[in-house]
Scaffold this motif. Structure first.
Motif, PDB file in Angstrom:
ATOM      1  N   LYS A  80      37.964  48.768  48.020  1.00 35.77           N
ATOM      2  CA  LYS A  80      39.313  48.262  47.758  1.00 35.77           C
ATOM      3  C   LYS A  80      39.398  46.746  47.868  1.00 35.77           C
ATOM      4  O   LYS A  80      39.912  46.070  46.966  1.00 35.77           O
ATOM      5  CB  LYS A  80      40.310  48.894  48.726  1.00 35.77           C
ATOM      6  N   ASP A  81      38.875  46.191  48.946  1.00 38.27           N
ATOM      7  CA  ASP A  81      39.122  44.782  49.239  1.00 38.27           C
ATOM      8  C   ASP A  81      38.222  43.822  48.467  1.00 38.27           C
ATOM      9  O   ASP A  81      38.626  42.693  48.178  1.00 38.27           O
ATOM     10  CB  ASP A  81      38.944  44.527  50.737  1.00 38.27           C
ATOM     11  N   VAL A  82      37.005  44.250  48.136  1.00 35.49           N
ATOM     12  CA  VAL A  82      36.052  43.348  47.493  1.00 35.49           C
ATOM     13  C   VAL A  82      35.867  43.700  46.013  1.00 35.49           C
ATOM     14  O   VAL A  82      36.037  42.855  45.132  1.00 35.49           O
ATOM     15  CB  VAL A  82      34.689  43.386  48.224  1.00 35.49           C
ATOM     16  N   TYR A  83      35.532  44.959  45.745  1.00 30.58           N
ATOM     17  CA  TYR A  83      35.255  45.364  44.372  1.00 30.58           C
ATOM     18  C   TYR A  83      36.535  45.493  43.549  1.00 30.58           C
ATOM     19  O   TYR A  83      36.543  45.201  42.349  1.00 30.58           O
ATOM     20  CB  TYR A  83      34.484  46.678  44.350  1.00 30.58           C
ATOM     21  N   GLY A  84      37.600  45.961  44.183  1.00 30.26           N
ATOM     22  CA  GLY A  84      38.848  46.181  43.458  1.00 30.26           C
ATOM     23  C   GLY A  84      39.354  44.950  42.721  1.00 30.26           C
ATOM     24  O   GLY A  84      39.544  44.976  41.497  1.00 30.26           O
ATOM     25  N   PRO A  85      39.568  43.831  43.420  1.00 30.26           N
ATOM     26  CA  PRO A  85      40.075  42.635  42.725  1.00 30.26           C
ATOM     27  C   PRO A  85      39.092  42.077  41.702  1.00 30.26           C
ATOM     28  O   PRO A  85      39.516  41.577  40.646  1.00 30.26           O
ATOM     29  CB  PRO A  85      40.270  41.645  43.882  1.00 30.26           C
ATOM     30  N   ALA A  86      37.798  42.181  41.972  1.00 26.15           N
ATOM     31  CA  ALA A  86      36.807  41.590  41.072  1.00 26.15           C
ATOM     32  C   ALA A  86      36.655  42.366  39.772  1.00 26.15           C
ATOM     33  O   ALA A  86      36.300  41.790  38.734  1.00 26.15           O
ATOM     34  CB  ALA A  86      35.454  41.497  41.784  1.00 26.15           C
ATOM     35  N   LEU A  87      36.919  43.646  39.804  1.00 29.52           N
ATOM     36  CA  LEU A  87      36.632  44.497  38.642  1.00 29.52           C
ATOM     37  C   LEU A  87      37.881  44.923  37.878  1.00 29.52           C
ATOM     38  O   LEU A  87      37.765  45.615  36.865  1.00 29.52           O
ATOM     39  CB  LEU A  87      35.856  45.732  39.096  1.00 29.52           C
ATOM     40  N   THR A  88      39.051  44.554  38.367  1.00 23.65           N
ATOM     41  CA  THR A  88      40.288  44.933  37.698  1.00 23.65           C
ATOM     42  C   THR A  88      40.836  43.726  36.938  1.00 23.65           C
ATOM     43  O   THR A  88      41.435  42.822  37.517  1.00 23.65           O
ATOM     44  CB  THR A  88      41.324  45.448  38.711  1.00 23.65           C
ATOM     45  N   LYS A  89      40.595  43.713  35.631  1.00 24.44           N
ATOM     46  CA  LYS A  89      41.033  42.595  34.786  1.00 24.44           C
ATOM     47  C   LYS A  89      40.803  42.957  33.322  1.00 24.44           C
ATOM     48  O   LYS A  89      40.024  43.869  33.005  1.00 24.44           O
ATOM     49  CB  LYS A  89      40.259  41.317  35.127  1.00 24.44           C
ATOM     50  N   ASP A  90      41.493  42.258  32.450  1.00 22.20           N
ATOM     51  CA  ASP A  90      41.318  42.423  31.004  1.00 22.20           C
ATOM     52  C   ASP A  90      41.482  43.882  30.560  1.00 22.20           C
ATOM     53  O   ASP A  90      40.753  44.368  29.692  1.00 22.20           O
ATOM     54  CB  ASP A  90      39.942  41.901  30.564  1.00 22.20           C
ATOM     55  N   GLY A  91      42.431  44.563  31.166  1.00 20.51           N
ATOM     56  CA  GLY A  91      42.689  45.945  30.788  1.00 20.51           C
ATOM     57  C   GLY A  91      41.725  46.953  31.376  1.00 20.51           C
ATOM     58  O   GLY A  91      41.864  48.161  31.117  1.00 20.51           O
ATOM     59  N   LYS A  92      40.761  46.502  32.151  1.00 24.01           N
ATOM     60  CA  LYS A  92      39.811  47.389  32.809  1.00 24.01           C
ATOM     61  C   LYS A  92      40.174  47.519  34.284  1.00 24.01           C
ATOM     62  O   LYS A  92      40.837  46.649  34.857  1.00 24.01           O
ATOM     63  CB  LYS A  92      38.382  46.854  32.679  1.00 24.01           C
ATOM     64  N   HIS A  93      39.711  48.612  34.894  1.00 20.13           N
ATOM     65  CA  HIS A  93      40.048  48.861  36.291  1.00 20.13           C
ATOM     66  C   HIS A  93      38.809  49.193  37.103  1.00 20.13           C
ATOM     67  O   HIS A  93      37.828  49.712  36.580  1.00 20.13           O
ATOM     68  CB  HIS A  93      41.066  49.994  36.394  1.00 20.13           C
ATOM     69  N   ALA A  94      38.896  48.884  38.389  1.00 16.93           N
ATOM     70  CA  ALA A  94      37.746  49.087  39.273  1.00 16.93           C
ATOM     71  C   ALA A  94      37.483  50.564  39.524  1.00 16.93           C
ATOM     72  O   ALA A  94      36.322  50.982  39.634  1.00 16.93           O
ATOM     73  CB  ALA A  94      37.976  48.371  40.606  1.00 16.93           C
ATOM     74  N   PHE A  95      38.539  51.370  39.589  1.00 15.96           N
ATOM     75  CA  PHE A  95      38.381  52.723  40.115  1.00 15.96           C
ATOM     76  C   PHE A  95      39.421  53.641  39.497  1.00 15.96           C
ATOM     77  O   PHE A  95      40.513  53.213  39.115  1.00 15.96           O
ATOM     78  CB  PHE A  95      38.544  52.689  41.639  1.00 15.96           C
ATOM     79  N   ALA A  96      39.075  54.920  39.407  1.00 16.79           N
ATOM     80  CA  ALA A  96      40.036  55.947  39.009  1.00 16.79           C
ATOM     81  C   ALA A  96      39.853  57.151  39.921  1.00 16.79           C
ATOM     82  O   ALA A  96      38.728  57.632  40.097  1.00 16.79           O
ATOM     83  CB  ALA A  96      39.845  56.346  37.544  1.00 16.79           C
ATOM     84  N   LEU A  97      40.947  57.610  40.508  1.00 15.00           N
ATOM     85  CA  LEU A  97      40.933  58.768  41.400  1.00 15.00           C
ATOM     86  C   LEU A  97      41.748  59.883  40.751  1.00 15.00           C
ATOM     87  O   LEU A  97      42.981  59.812  40.677  1.00 15.00           O
ATOM     88  CB  LEU A  97      41.532  58.412  42.763  1.00 15.00           C
TER      89      LEU A  97
END
Length: 446
Positions: free
Chosen positions: A184-201
């Motif tokens: 959540k704290d490290v990967y989430g902000p880095a990978l959520t951009k340009d219409g893409k998301h870090a994670f899906a639950l």
């Protein structure tokens, strides 16, 4: 745990020894099935790769035995209700397909038979059955109830972390997150951009919400559905921490995540729209096939992240058990099919066709881990799973409806995590009280 820590040599020796024993006794599937040739066995299958794998292998069984297997296909959401109606009416099903959380219901209603009714019969039991070759956690969780084994594990899963190495490397990460907090704290902000998301639950309102979403976040944070007295534990500090974590994590998930079932979640990953998902190992073949995945060359697998309480991965899958309503010939024929479908001898082919066997010996070959990248993570997760990840008692089907409703309301922000957990807990306890757990009529077993 790495594959080379498995007792590969011991497994191989056991296979050789039991194989020699089988030859010495002269037992064969063909001979055992002779009295039951022409018998038709009815069984429910799901619309999943592991079932397609056995169906593809089925002609060999039917030719060898003369036993006909009639497969009735249902989506998961319909499978329990269809079977319950059949068993209550004394219908045609000869084999029960049992989810982890159905076994208490099936066993207590005496719809299924213990395996010792068949393993005690030398004419029916394969000398190479080797019950000890099943992962103990999986055998007991999926096939056992109150100290008795009813079913043999079939198409069993663990929750794993699927991640896109290409996306992660582009963002500067050399591997997946080790903890939920890091995700959540490290990967989430880095990978959520340009219409893409870090994670899906996956969180759609059905068993997906209660098991794949709600339960997935309470256990690693030290929570649980029930305490030792079978009272709700959802207002505990630990359970609340997990539920609040899920709310915070949603900012790094696609909009509308509460409507995502497995298909939508797996597809989002396979299309490259999300970098990571926690999904069942059974979906591995989907995300690594170029026919169904745009990211097949970028897929890697790890165990689920750890939480403050450690790694508590989701357990999923099924067992197959002989239905008590079957007549004697159908019972014997059903057992021979179950024994064959879950056998050591067939585990390798089953794996290669897209199934997930629960046999230790199936994963002892290091070459398989090169071909099926989920194997090391799966083997590791089956050391740490929680059998009562979803309570396995007969009342779970009623309770899951409550969890689905209020778990969804929490995610949608219609109630707070505390208010949702309070109402959910009260309604869950009302079910348990009516069932007789608090009066002592039923043992506190799950």
């Amino acid at each position: 745990m790495k594959l080379n820590r498995l007792p590969a040599a011991a497994a191989a020796a056991a296979i050789f020894a039991t194989g020699a024993l089988a030859d010495g006794h002269g037992w064969s599937l063909k001979k055992a099935a002779e009295p039951y040739a022409g018998t038709t066995v009815d069984v429910v299958f799901l619309l999943r790769p592991g079932y397609e794998a056995i169906e593809a292998m089925l002609p060999a069984f039917e030719e060898e035995t003369g036993i006909n297997i009639n497969i009735i296909k249902h989506p998961y959401e319909n499978a329990l209700g269809e079977q319950v109606r059949d068993f209550v009416a004394g219908g045609d099903l000869d084999i029960a397909l049992i989810d982890l959380v159905w076994i208490g219901n099936f066993a207590e209603n005496e719809w299924i038979l213990p395996i010792d009714e068949f393993t005690s019969n030398e004419a029916l039991v394969d000398p190479d059955l080797d019950i000890d070759d099943f992962f103990p956690l999986v055998l007991n969780a999926f096939g056992g109830w109150n100290g008795t084994i009813y079913g043999l594990p079939f198409d069993n899963y663990s929750g794993l972390l699927f991640y896109n190495t290409c996306i992660l490397e582009e963002a500067g990460f050399d591997g997946p997150p080790q903890t939920w907090q890091e995700l959540k704290d490290v990967y989430g902000p880095a990978l959520t951009k340009d219409g893409k998301h870090a994670f899906a639950l996956q969180s759609k309102r059905n068993e997906t919400q209660s098991a794949d979403s709600f339960a997935r976040v309470i256990w690693p944070f030290g929570g649980s559905f029930l305490d030792e007295n079978f009272r709700s534990n959802l207002l505990s500090e630990e359970s609340q921490a997990g539920l609040m974590f899920r709310q915070d994590l949603m900012q790094y998930m696609p909009d509308g995540i509460v409507a995502y079932d497995h298909a939508e979640t797996v597809n989002a990953f396979a299309q490259g729209d999300v970098a990571m998902i926690t999904e069942w190992s059974a979906f591995y073949s989907t995300v690594v096939s170029p026919e169904t995945s745009k990211v097949a060359d970028c897929v890697a697998i790890a165990p689920e992240p750890t939480g403050p309480a450690g790694r508590k991965p989701a357990l999923g899958g099924f067992s197959l058990a002989v239905a008590a309503q079957a007549d004697d010939d159908e019972r014997a024929a059903a057992w021979l099919f179950i024994q064959w479908a879950t056998s050591k001898a067939n585990a390798g082919e089953y794996l290669e066709r897209g199934g997930v066997p629960a046999r230790v010996s199936a994963y002892a070959d290091p070459a398989l881990a090169e071909t099926f990248k989920f194997i090391p993570a799966l083997v590791e997760s089956w050391q740490d799973g929680v059998p009562e990840f979803r309570p396995r008692f007969a009342e779970w089907p009623e309770i899951t409806e409550i969890v689905q409703e209020w778990g969804s309301k929490i995610m949608l922000g219609e109630v707070s995590t505390e208010e949702g957990a309070r109402i959910l807990g009260e309604r869950m306890e009302a079910v348990l009280e009516e069932a007789g757990y608090y009066s002592g009529d039923k043992p506190l077993a799950q």
